[in-house]
Design a protein around this motif. Structure first.
Motif, mmCIF file in Angstrom:
data_model
loop_
_atom_site.group_PDB
_atom_site.id
_atom_site.type_symbol
_atom_site.label_atom_id
_atom_site.label_comp_id
_atom_site.label_asym_id
_atom_site.label_seq_id
_atom_site.Cartn_x
_atom_site.Cartn_y
_atom_site.Cartn_z
ATOM 1 N N SER B 39 0.826 -1.215 0.000
ATOM 2 C CA SER B 39 0.000 0.000 0.000
ATOM 3 C C SER B 39 0.859 1.263 0.000
ATOM 4 O O SER B 39 0.350 2.359 -0.191
ATOM 5 N N ALA B 67 -7.444 5.429 -2.831
ATOM 6 C CA ALA B 67 -8.421 4.493 -2.265
ATOM 7 C C ALA B 67 -9.668 5.238 -1.823
ATOM 8 O O ALA B 67 -10.796 4.840 -2.125
ATOM 9 N N VAL B 234 -14.819 -3.647 0.299
ATOM 10 C CA VAL B 234 -13.462 -3.935 -0.153
ATOM 11 C C VAL B 234 -13.481 -4.974 -1.273
ATOM 12 O O VAL B 234 -12.694 -4.900 -2.222
ATOM 13 N N PHE B 237 -14.443 -3.079 -4.390
ATOM 14 C CA PHE B 237 -13.282 -2.281 -4.808
ATOM 15 C C PHE B 237 -12.329 -3.153 -5.620
ATOM 16 O O PHE B 237 -11.877 -2.780 -6.705
ATOM 17 N N ARG B 238 -12.071 -4.345 -5.103
ATOM 18 C CA ARG B 238 -11.146 -5.247 -5.777
ATOM 19 C C ARG B 238 -11.691 -5.663 -7.148
ATOM 20 O O ARG B 238 -10.957 -5.690 -8.133
ATOM 21 N N GLU B 241 -11.078 -2.957 -9.596
ATOM 22 C CA GLU B 241 -9.679 -2.789 -9.963
ATOM 23 C C GLU B 241 -9.183 -3.936 -10.834
ATOM 24 O O GLU B 241 -8.241 -3.793 -11.588
ATOM 25 N N TYR B 246 -2.640 -2.490 -7.511
ATOM 26 C CA TYR B 246 -2.612 -3.074 -6.172
ATOM 27 C C TYR B 246 -2.344 -2.071 -5.068
ATOM 28 O O TYR B 246 -2.749 -2.281 -3.936
ATOM 29 N N LEU B 249 -5.580 -0.697 -3.785
ATOM 30 C CA LEU B 249 -6.374 -1.819 -3.285
ATOM 31 C C LEU B 249 -5.875 -2.245 -1.908
ATOM 32 O O LEU B 249 -6.662 -2.441 -0.979
ATOM 33 N N ILE C 149 -7.905 -10.643 0.050
ATOM 34 C CA ILE C 149 -7.402 -9.828 -1.055
ATOM 35 C C ILE C 149 -5.888 -9.644 -0.928
ATOM 36 O O ILE C 149 -5.150 -9.696 -1.922
#
Lengths: 382, 281, 320
Positions: B39, B67, B234, B237-238, B241, B246, B249, C149
Motif C-alpha cells: 500500500s 483508495a 473492499v 473495490f477489488r 480494480e 494493487y 487496493l 485480497i
C-alpha cells in the motif's frame, strides 16, 4: 407496626409438601425466630409472609389485613437476606434509597435524565436523601455512603442491608439467616446489634435461622420447625426446659440432651437397665420411654454397684466448662456431662464413675417422641 | 566446566522458545506486512521480480487518497459501525428480557422455551439464507439497513449466554428488588443489566466483531453500494480494480481492517476474553 | 408443667395436597407458576423474532427443498425428493461435498495442532506472553475478505511475495489459485492461518486450568523431561478442551465461503467448489431456490451433527 398471623399455610412444589399447615401468631412488636434444620420449610414460610412465594392454601394476615393477593412491595414489610442482596452497581446511599425512590417517585421521575425535568423530583429527592442520611447515621454508615458494596466488609454490607430495610419504616422486618455469611466473631457481635435494633425500633421481627444460639439469644419467642411443621412455639426458656417432644429436645441445646432408653415398670417408674430412676411416668407398664437429661443436670459421684455407672472415654475442655463423655452400659451414645474445671480436675480418662440426677430434671418421651407428663417422685440415687 | 555451561543451558530453552515463536509470529504477520508494504509502493515498484519491503519512492499519500477517491471507504466504515451497533443494541433489548425470564422466573413452558433456544443456537445463519432472503423480498426490505440488521436482532446464543450469567446472580437480589417495589421489567434493566455489564461487554465484542466481518448475508441482501458493509466494500473495490492497481487496493484493505485491529490492540485482554468466553459457541 | 400447656402443632391433620389445591385453582396456579404473565411478556419479542427469523426459516428450508420453486416464478409444485435425487446425480454436488470435507480434513488438524503447539510454546516461558498471544490472535480479528485480497496479491503468479521467495530459493513458482491441484490446499492454508490463533487462545485457557501441583507431582514421580510431563499431565488433562477445539474448528471450517467467493469462485474447474458456495450460486445467482434449499438441508445436517457431538462434549466437560 403490626402483628402477623398465619392460618393453615400449605405449600408444595411438584409432589413434595414443604409446609403442612402452619398456624402461628406473631404479636405486634415481638421478636420471633423460626428455628429448624435446613429444609424444614422455615425460609419458604418467611418468603410466603413476604409475598415472594404464594401459598397453595391458607392465609397471611398482617395486622387486620389479609394480604394473600398483595404484592411483596405493597405488604409494607422489609426483608434482610442471607446474601445481603445489595445492588452491586449502586453506592451505599443509593442502595438504602431504593425502596424510598420506588415508592415516592413516579416512573417518569425515576427515568435517567428526564427525571430532572419532571416537577417535584428534586423536592422528593432531597427528602429521601435526608432520610437515608438519618438511617445511615443510626447504623454508623455515615462515612461509607459513596462506597459500592464490593468495597465493604461483610459486617458493613450487613448493616447496609439492615439500613435498606429500616428506611421504609415497615410494619415488620423479615430476616432470612442474615448472619450466616459472617465469621463467628462478627456473628456474635451482630446478634447483640440486631437485638438492640429490635428494642430501639419496637417493630415486629421475624427471624429465620438454623442456629439455635441466635434464636435463643435474641428472641421473645421461638417457633421450632421440622419437616414443614411447627413442633413448638414458646419462649427460649420454655423451649429449652419444657420441650414438647423429643425432636425439640434434641434440636435445642449444645451439646445435645442425653437420651437414655428406659422401660416403665408395673409401679409406673422408669427403669434404666433394671435400675429404678425415681422418675414416674403416666404410661402403660412395660412400654419403652426415652429419658432426656441435659448435660448440666447430671452430677458425678463415686461409683456404687446399684447405680448407673460409666467409664470416662473423652473430655472436651471449653475453658469455663468441661464436657466429659461417658461410655455407659446399655447406652449406644456416650452420655455427656458438664463439669466445672475443679470437678474435671478430679477425674481421669478411663475412670469409672457413678452418675446421678434429680428425677425432676429428667424429661420423659414416649416411643413416638411425644412428651410424657411426669409424676413427681422422690429424689433417687440411680 | 559445569558452572560455566549451566547458565547457558538454562537460557537455551528460553531462547529456543523465542526463536520458534518469533519465526511463527513473523509468518503470521506476513500478509499484514506485505499488504501494508504494497500500500506504500508506487505501481512501478509493485510489479518487480525482487522482494522489496520498503519502496524507494514512498507512494503512501497517493495510494491512500486514491483508495478514498475511488470508493466511499468512509461510508463503508460508517455502515459497518451503524449496522454492528444497531445489531448489538437491538440484541440487548430483545434478548436480555428473555434471558432473565428463562433464568429467574417460574412459569409453565420454561423448559420448552429453553429447548427452542438451544435448538436455535445450532442453526448456522447460512442454512436459512434462502427462505430469509425470500421473506425480506416479500417484505420489500431487501437492500436496506433493515435487511442487514433485523435478521440478527434475535440471538439465541446471546439469550443462552446471558441466561447462564443471570443464573449466577443470587435469587436474593431479585427478591430484594421485588420487596423494594421494582417491577419485573424494571428488574431486567435496573438490576440485571448493571450486574451483567462484564458479560454484556463480552457478548458485545463478539457480536460487533462477527457482524463487522460478516460477508455472506450482506452479500445476499445488499445491492446498493451506499449500503455496503466494509467486507462488501473492499470486495467490490477489488472487483473494479480487477487486479491491476494493487497499491490503492491494499490501501483500501488496510483501511478496512484497521478499526477492529486497532481496537483489539488497545483492549487485547477484553477482546480475547470476549471472543473466547463466547467462543464456547 | 403439663402436656396440655405445650402448644403442640397438630400432627396428622394434613390433608392430601391435591384436594386442598383443587379448592382454588387460581391460587394453585399462582403458587406453581407465579410469573406466568410477566414471563410471557418478557419472552414475547424474542419469541416472535425467533419464530420469524430462525425456526420458521428452518421449517421453510425443509419444505422448499421439496419444491421446484424458483425465485420470481409465479407458482411452484411439490416434487418430493427430486431435488435430492438431482443432487445425488450431480457431479458438481459430490465434488463440492468432497472438497468441503477435504478442506475440513486439512484445516482441523492443522489449526488445532498449530494452536496447541503455539499455546504450549507460549506457556513454557514467562516473557512476552501477552505480546505473542496478541500477535497470533490478530488474524482472528482481521476482516477475512480484506485479508483474502492481501493473500491474493501475495500469491500472485509473478509478483506475489510467495513466488518471489520461491524463486529466490531456486524453487519452481506456482499460480496457486488457478492450478487445480493447489487451489483448495491454498484456501485451506489461509483457513489455518485465520483460525489457529483462536484455537491457541482456547488451549491457553485450558492450560491455565491445569493445577501446577500436578506437574510437581509428575516430577517427583520421575517424569522429568518436557515430553514425559506432556504425556503424563498436559495431554490427558487437556483432552476435553482438545475435543472441544476440534469440533469448533470443524463446524467453522465447514462453513468456508468467504475466501472461495473472493479468490476462486469455486474454480478452476470446480477444484475449490464447496457446499456453501454451491448453495449460494444455486440460490442467489441462478435463483433455483428449491435446489439451493436442498443443499442447505445437507449443510444443516452436517453442522447439526457436529454441534450435537459438541454439545455432548460440553456436557461431559462440565462433569469432568
Amino acid at each position: 407496626m403490626a402483628s402477623v398471623t398465619l392460618e393453615g399455610i400449605r405449600k408444595s412444589y411438584e409432589r413434595t409438601e414443604i409446609l403442612k399447615g402452619i398456624d402461628l401468631t406473631i404479636e405486634d412488636g415481638s421478636f420471633l425466630s423460626l428455628l429448624g434444620p435446613s429444609g424444614c420449610g422455615k425460609s419458604t414460610l418467611l418468603r410466603i409472609i413476604a409475598g415472594l412465594e404464594r401459598q397453595n392454601s391458607g392465609h397471611v394476615r398482617i395486622g387486620d389485613d389479609v394480604v394473600d393477593a398483595v404484592r411483596p412491595s405493597e405488604r409494607n414489610l422489609s426483608m434482610v437476606f442471607q446474601s445481603y442482596a445489595l445492588y452491586p452497581h449502586l453506592s451505599v446511599a443509593d442502595n438504602i434509597a431504593v425502596p424510598l425512590r420506588m415508592r415516592r417517585l413516579s416512573t417518569l421521575q425515576r427515568m435517567p435524565l428526564i427525571r430532572h425535568a419532571v416537577p417535584g423530583t428534586h423536592a422528593v429527592e432531597r427528602e429521601i436523601r435526608a432520610e437515608v442520611a438519618r438511617t445511615a447515621e443510626q447504623l454508623g454508615l455515615g462515612a461509607l455512603m459513596r462506597r459500592k458494596p464490593g468495597q465493604l466488609s461483610g459486617g458493613q454490607r450487613q448493616r447496609v442491608a439492615v439500613g435498606r430495610a429500616m428506611v421504609r419504616q415497615p410494619r415488620a422486618f423479615l430476616l432470612d439467616e442474615p448472619l450466616s455469611n459472617l465469621d463467628a466473631k462478627l456473628r456474635v457481635h451482630m446478634r447483640t446489634e440486631i437485638a438492640q435494633l429490635h428494642r430501639a425500633l419496637g417493630t415486629t421481627f421475624i427471624y429465620v435461622t438454623h442456629d439455635q444460639a441466635e434464636a435463643m439469644t435474641m428472641s421473645d419467642k421461638i417457633a421450632v420447625m421440622a419437616e414443614g411443621e411447627i413442633l413448638q412455639v414458646g419462649s427460649p426458656d420454655q423451649i429449652y426446659d419444657e420441650p414438647a417432644c423429643l425432636r425439640v429436645a434434641e434440636f435445642i441445646g449444645s451439646p445435645k440432651i442425653n437420651v437414655l432408653n428406659g422401660v416403665v415398670d408395673d409401679a409406673g417408674s422408669v427403669r434404666l437397665g433394671g435400675r429404678d430412676t425415681g422418675c414416674a411416668a403416666t404410661a402403660t407398664p412395660g412400654s419403652g420411654v426415652s429419658l432426656g437429661i441435659r448435660p448440666e443436670a447430671i452430677a458425678l459421684r463415686a461409683p456404687d454397684a446399684a447405680g448407673l455407672r460409666g467409664r470416662l472415654a473423652h473430655t472436651e475442655n471449653l475453658g469455663a466448662d468441661v464436657f466429659v463423655h461417658l461410655a455407659v452400659e446399655g447406652c449406644e451414645a456416650p452420655v455427656v456431662v458438664r463439669l466445672s474445671q475443679a470437678e474435671a480436675r478430679r477425674t481421669r480418662l478411663g475412670d469409672t464413675v457413678g452418675l446421678g440426677f434429680e428425677p425432676a430434671a429428667a424429661r420423659l418421651f414416649a416411643a413416638d417422641g411425644r412428651r410424657i407428663a411426669p409424676r413427681v417422685g422422690e429424689v433417687a440415687h440411680v | 566446566m559445569r558452572p560455566l555451561l549451566s547458565p547457558l543451558s538454562a537460557a537455551l530453552p528460553g531462547l529456543a522458545r523465542h526463536a520458534a515463536l518469533l519465526a511463527l509470529a513473523a509468518l503470521t504477520l506476513l500478509p499484514f506486512a506485505w499488504m501494508i508494504s504494497t500500500s506504500l509502493k508506487p505501481a512501478g515498484e509493485i510489479f518487480l521480480s525482487e522482494i522489496r519491503w520498503w519502496p524507494e519512492r514512498l507512494a503512501a499519500v497517493e495510494n491512500y487518497s486514491a483508495a478514498f477517491e475511488r470508493a466511499p471507504l468512509l461510508r463503508f466504515l460508517a455502515n459497518g459501525a451503524i449496522v454492528t451497533l444497531a445489531i448489538f443494541a437491538l440484541q440487548v433489548v430483545v434478548n436480555l428480557p428473555a434471558a432473565y425470564a428463562l433464568a429467574k422466573l417460574r412459569f409453565i413452558g420454561r423448559q420448552t422455551a429453553f429447548a427452542l433456544v438451544l435448538f436455535a443456537i445450532l442453526v448456522p445463519q447460512q442454512a436459512t439464507a434462502v427462505p430469509l432472503f425470500l421473506l425480506f423480498h416479500q417484505l420489500g426490505l431487501l437492500d436496506s439497513y433493515a435487511a442487514l440488521v433485523v435478521p440478527f436482532t434475535i440471538s439465541a446464543f446471546g439469550i443462552f449466554l446471558m441466561r447462564q450469567f443471570f443464573m449466577s446472580v443470587p435469587d436474593d437480589l431479585v427478591d430484594a428488588a421485588r420487596m423494594d417495589g421494582i417491577s419485573e421489567f424494571g428488574i431486567v434493566w435496573r438490576v440485571m443489566l448493571p450486574t451483567a455489564i462484564p458479560a454484556v461487554t463480552a457478548f458485545g465484542i463478539f457480536s460487533v466483531v462477527s457482524h463487522w466481518n460478516d460477508y455472506f448475508w450482506p452479500l445476499v441482501a445488499i445491492n446498493s453500494p451506499h449500503l455496503f458493509t466494509p467486507p462488501l466494500g473492499v470486495a467490490a473495490f477489488r472487483n473494479e480494480e480487477a487486479g491491476t492497481d494493487y497499491g490503492p487496493l491494499m490501501a483500501a484493505a488496510t483501511i478496512i481492517i484497521a478499526p477492529l485491529v486497532i481496537a483489539f490492540l488497545f483492549a487485547q485482554r477484553r477482546f480475547i476474553e470476549g471472543i473466547t468466553f463466547t467462543g464456547m459457541k | 408443667m403439663s402436656d396440655a400447656s405445650l402448644p403442640l402443632a397438630r400432627e396428622g391433620v394434613a390433608a392430601p395436597v391435591s384436594r386442598s389445591s383443587r379448592k382454588s385453582k387460581a391460587a394453585a396456579t399462582a403458587a406453581r407458576s407465579p410469573h406466568q404473565l410477566v414471563a410471557t411478556a418478557l419472552l414475547l419479542p424474542a419469541g416472535l423474532l425467533m419464530l420469524l427469523l430462525v425456526l420458521g426459516p428452518v421449517a421453510a428450508v425443509l419444505l422448499m427443498s421439496l419444491t421446484d420453486y424458483q425465485l420470481g416464478a409465479s407458482g411452484f409444485s411439490f416434487i418430493g425428493f427430486e431435488n435430492y435425487a438431482a443432487l445425488l446425480d450431480d457431479r458438481v454436488f459430490w465434488k463440492a461435498l468432497g472438497n468441503t470435507l477435504a478442506y475440513v480434513a486439512i484445516v482441523v488438524p492443522a489449526s488445532v495442532g498449530l494452536g496447541l503447539a503455539v499455546a504450549l510454546l507460549i506457556e513454557s516461558g514467562r516473557s512476552l506472553r501477552s505480546l505473542y498471544r496478541a500477535v497470533f490472535f490478530v488474524p482472528v480479528m482481521a476482516t477475512l475478505i480484506a485479508m483474502a485480497i492481501s493473500f491474493e496479491f501475495m500469491l500472485h503468479p509473478q509478483f506475489g511475495l510467495i513466488n518471489l521467495m520461491l524463486s529466490a530459493l531456486g524453487l519452481p513458482t506456482h499460480a496457486f489459485l488457478s492450478e487445480p491441484a493447489l487451489a483448495l490446499p491454498t484456501l485451506a492454508a489461509i483457513g489455518v492461518w485465520q483460525m489457529f490463533g483462536f484455537n491457541m487462545v482456547l488451549f491457553l485457557a485450558g492450560l491455565v486450568s491445569i493445577p501446577r501441583h500436578l506437574y510437581e507431582a509428575a516430577e517427583l514421580d520421575g517424569a522429568r523431561s518436557a515430553w514425559s510431563q506432556f504425556r503424563l499431565v498436559t495431554w490427558p488433562l487437556l483432552g476435553p478442551v482438545t475435543m472441544f477445539v476440534v469440533l469448533i474448528s470443524a463446524i467453522r471450517s465447514f462453513q468456508v465461503f468467504d475466501t472461495v467467493h473472493v479468490l476462486t469462485k469455486g474454480g478452476p474447474s470446480k477444484a475449490s467448489e464447496v457446499l456453501l458456495y454451491s448453495m449460494y450460486t444455486e440460490g442467489f445467482e441462478f435463483f433455483r431456490s428449491g435446489l439451493a434449499a436442498a443443499i442447505a438441508v445437507v449443510f444443516l445436517a452436517f453442522v447439526l451433527l457436529l454441534t450435537l457431538i459438541k454439545a455432548r462434549v460440553i456436557e461431559k466437560r462440565v462433569h469432568y
